[in-house]
Design an enzyme around this catalytic site. Structure first.
Site, PDB file in Angstrom:
ATOM      1  N   ASP A  26       0.816  -1.215   0.000  1.00 44.51           N
ATOM      2  CA  ASP A  26       0.000   0.000   0.000  1.00 44.51           C
ATOM      3  C   ASP A  26       0.856   1.275   0.000  1.00 44.51           C
ATOM      4  O   ASP A  26       0.713   2.132   0.884  1.00 44.51           O
ATOM      5  CB  ASP A  26      -0.928   0.030   1.224  1.00 44.51           C
ATOM      6  CG  ASP A  26      -1.715  -1.253   1.415  1.00 44.51           C
ATOM      7  OD1 ASP A  26      -2.002  -1.920   0.406  1.00 44.51           O
ATOM      8  OD2 ASP A  26      -2.038  -1.589   2.564  1.00 44.51           O
ATOM      9  N   GLU A 209     -11.685  -2.218  -3.527  1.00 43.21           N
ATOM     10  CA  GLU A 209     -11.136  -1.424  -2.437  1.00 43.21           C
ATOM     11  C   GLU A 209     -10.137  -0.392  -2.969  1.00 43.21           C
ATOM     12  O   GLU A 209      -9.925  -0.261  -4.174  1.00 43.21           O
ATOM     13  CB  GLU A 209     -10.451  -2.325  -1.404  1.00 43.21           C
ATOM     14  CG  GLU A 209      -9.285  -3.129  -1.918  1.00 43.21           C
ATOM     15  CD  GLU A 209      -8.730  -4.089  -0.874  1.00 43.21           C
ATOM     16  OE1 GLU A 209      -9.314  -4.212   0.223  1.00 43.21           O
ATOM     17  OE2 GLU A 209      -7.700  -4.729  -1.156  1.00 43.21           O
TER      18      GLU A 209
END
Length: 325
Positions: A26, A209
């Site tokens: 991420d 997401e």
């Protein structure tokens, strides 16, 4: 506990060394002067720095200790802070981060600020401001993780966020960037219909997401990740995109399909070198646009590694990145 101890030891051992390939999850990046600073999921949010986005030095982490409010709010917090976002506004860097129990929507998004990203600066200090939003099982059919901040044409700040559940959300922020604006304004910006009713971690064909809104070419581009990360060689993450003229949407893909109805045009997915690729951010640095994400290296035991690709734009102003590397 053993895993946490190992990660802390690794942070100490590897800080200060330079790496050309880094293991991250991420990733997001900010540029300050002649350096790039990368923030990613880890204990306390891991920080890297680089002069060129190719050679990276580990700089430690944002939080040496978990903020007290986290343990007071979440009974089952496991220690890792997820999916940060970093922006610069009004002389401050704002670092948003997620805390959650895996696979549940028992989640919060917090924010911390710093006047500089340079750890050698005497003013370097992260100040935590606590919760921005929280999701509560039974009350909310959305998940308060994966934050990303964007500004509309009027310089109004918004936060996109979300993972699985009933899709990805957008909420208007106060100008202080630490609170939800009043009166509250919420929007659903993307979702995939599940073909069956499920609970918690298994979203089936509804897996979506990590929203990130990037303004360019007169459009707001909504990048999202479809399917699953975090499964090594079984990861099938992929990056999809739609666009809108207004930040609130509606967002449509190349074929005119709404992202509220499962729409999204492919930007990047796994290939002969990578398993799933996803959780991206997009930036303009020194006049060039970049896609920043992570993938699972097929040639290195499916380890999660940083991927940075330059974004080109086709004749219809859709993002194009190299699919072959």
């Amino acid at each position: 506990m053993k895993q946490s101890i190992f990660i802390i030891i690794a942070l100490v051992l590897f800080s200060g060394k330079v790496f050309s390939q880094i293991f991250v999850h991420d990733p997001v990046i900010a540029q300050q002067n002649d350096k790039y600073y990368l923030f990613c999921t880890g204990l306390g949010i891991t920080i890297w720095s680089s002069p060129d986005m190719e050679n990276w030095t580990k700089e430690g982490r944002v939080f040496d200790q978990t903020p007290q409010w986290v343990s007071e709010t979440l009974d089952d917090f496991a220690g890792h802070m997820w999916a940060p976002d970093i922006i610069y506004n009004n002389g401050q860097y704002f670092l948003y981060y997620s805390v959650s129990a895996f696979g549940k929507n028992t989640s919060c998004i917090g924010v911390a600020t710093n006047s500089t990203l340079n750890p050698e600066d005497t003013d370097y200090k992260w100040v935590d401001h606590g919760i921005v939003i929280q999701s509560v099982p039974g009350r909310d059919d959305w998940n308060a993780i994966d934050p990303a901040i964007a500004f509309d044409d009027d310089e109004q700040p918004w936060m996109s966020f979300g993972s699985f559940w009933n899709g990805l959300k957008l909420v208007k922020l106060d100008n202080d960037l630490k609170n939800i604006a009043q009166p509250e304004e919420w929007h659903t910006i993307a979702k995939r219909q599940r073909s069956f009713d499920i609970e918690e971690a298994d979203a089936g064909d509804g897996a979506i997401e990590a929203p990130f809104i990037f303004k360019q070419n007169g459009y707001y581009y909504l990048f999202v990740s479809f399917d699953y990360c975090c499964r090594g060689a079984e990861s099938n993450y992929k990056i999809m995109v739609g666009r809108a003229k207004n930040i609130e949407g509606p967002y449509f893909d190349k074929n005119g399909k709404s992202m509220l109805n499962g729409g999204g045009s492919l930007v990047l997915k796994g290939n002969e070198n990578w398993y799933g690729i996803g959780h991206n951010a997009a930036y303009t640095f020194d006049g060039k646009d970049y896609l920043v994400c992570h993938g699972y290296d097929k040639h290195d035991n499916a380890r999660q590694k940083l991927i940075i690709r330059e974004i080109q734009w086709d004749k219809n102003d859709w993002p194009v990145v190299d699919q072959t590397k």
